[in-house]
Design an enzyme around this catalytic site. Sequence first.
Site, PDB file in Angstrom:
ATOM      1  N   HIS A 141       0.837  -1.209   0.000  1.00  0.00           N
ATOM      2  CA  HIS A 141       0.000   0.000   0.000  1.00  0.00           C
ATOM      3  C   HIS A 141       0.871   1.259   0.000  1.00  0.00           C
ATOM      4  CE1 HIS A 141      -3.203   2.816   0.869  1.00  0.00           C
ATOM      5  NE2 HIS A 141      -2.543   3.229   1.941  1.00  0.00           N
ATOM      6  N   GLN A 248      -7.848  14.878   1.647  1.00  0.00           N
ATOM      7  CA  GLN A 248      -6.560  14.388   2.159  1.00  0.00           C
ATOM      8  C   GLN A 248      -5.385  15.011   1.418  1.00  0.00           C
ATOM      9  OE1 GLN A 248      -6.299  10.098   1.956  1.00  0.00           O
ATOM     10  NE2 GLN A 248      -4.211  10.012   2.743  1.00  0.00           N
ATOM     11  N   THR A 357      -4.103   0.470   5.469  1.00  0.00           N
ATOM     12  CA  THR A 357      -4.703  -0.267   4.355  1.00  0.00           C
ATOM     13  C   THR A 357      -3.896  -1.520   4.048  1.00  0.00           C
ATOM     14  OG1 THR A 357      -5.405   1.840   3.466  1.00  0.00           O
ATOM     15  CG2 THR A 357      -5.490  -0.040   1.972  1.00  0.00           C
TER      16      THR A 357
END
Length: 423
Positions: A141, A248, A357
């Site tokens: 990730h 974000q 994640t």
Amino acid sequence: MIKANDPSIQSWLDVPENSDFPIQNIPFGVFKSENVSARVGTRIGDHVIDLNALFILGYLDNLPFANTDFNTDSLNKIMKKGKKATTDLRNRISKLFNKENNDLSSNAHHVQQVIFPVERIEMCMPVQVGDYTDFYSSRDHATNVGTMFRDPDNALLPNWLWIPVGYHGRASSIIPSGTAIRRPKGQQKPSENEAPVFGPCKLLDFELEMAFVTFDGKPLGDSISTKEAKDYIFGMCIMNDWSARDIQKWEYVPLGPFLAKSFASSVSPWIVTMDALEPFSIEGPKQEPEVLPYLKYEGNHHYDINLEVGIIPEKSEETVVCKSNYKHMYWNMAQQLAHHSVNGCNIRCGDMMASGTISGPSPESFGSMLEISWKGTKPVKLKDGSERKFIQDTDTVVMRGHCKKDGVRIGFGEVSTKVLPAN
Ligand code: MN
């Protein structure tokens, strides 16, 4: 071996084939029904077991628990009793529901007071979370995100292989499966050369994560070593750590995510204990460069847990968009906890720490739409013919997880969340 983990035990309660909840699981959660207030329970097959009723009827005698530990709307009070107490509690429940024991099964009047069919109850938030920490511990990730947003040749930042990177998240907005969320609003900066805009998030995403909850830690100033870590972790659940990618991207420099993450994190309602997961522990990846001494560990602290994510558009069927596994983690929970407390930060009963994640090496195992659609450049086709780059209003996102070995399947159930339009 922990007694309750014996694969040969069968329950006098029926357990459907491929159930996540055989007698070897015995997770803990909080449920309520039309007739009973929120209380602590466990589950075997599709039967939810009222631990408050079991206690009152005397089946949990000679364990260090009181009525108020079960007649309450969170697991914090039983977790407050620590590792040995909760291991003994799980072993007692296993014994009571073992086919070879009729202490409870022979008393139909008691059985009737203790058992609720799962379709007649509602699951609540299992833990009153004090502090929530989100790690970033899947190498695939972190590499994918670094490749997309920075530089494919230097995808991992220089600290990543040395530090289990994490940030302090928001505990108040952690919600149980079944609670719908509103699309968040916030600042976004869609164009490099123009001023930011305000409005509903356009790039709403899930993050496939698992979280663990802690027993009481040590006093402020002390640390928990990797060797001690197992004694401080009660169990795990699946977490969908909702993320607003456009918010974000604009806000995260230099202090990390803020409003892009704090609007909601959804969890599966049953906490599966580390005891139940013990048979599924496995070796982790070789860590290179060699980690600093306080992050070294012995034994197996990684777990083989199959994970999947599905998207259900309104009035349509589910399409599975991700199949991953918790074993893809680079940093394990013992290292995360040791790192978290190495500066003397005190861990408290009911803290929740998420993995970050969980992506694997192949595209089918990517744990967020950001990666699955590669920043929106590769839309995913759903079974109803529609396409998704990110999550749309009225979509429901479902995450599930289970382990399987020696004919025993231990699962987490699911975390399912519907997205409603922005307020
Ligand atoms: Mn996250």
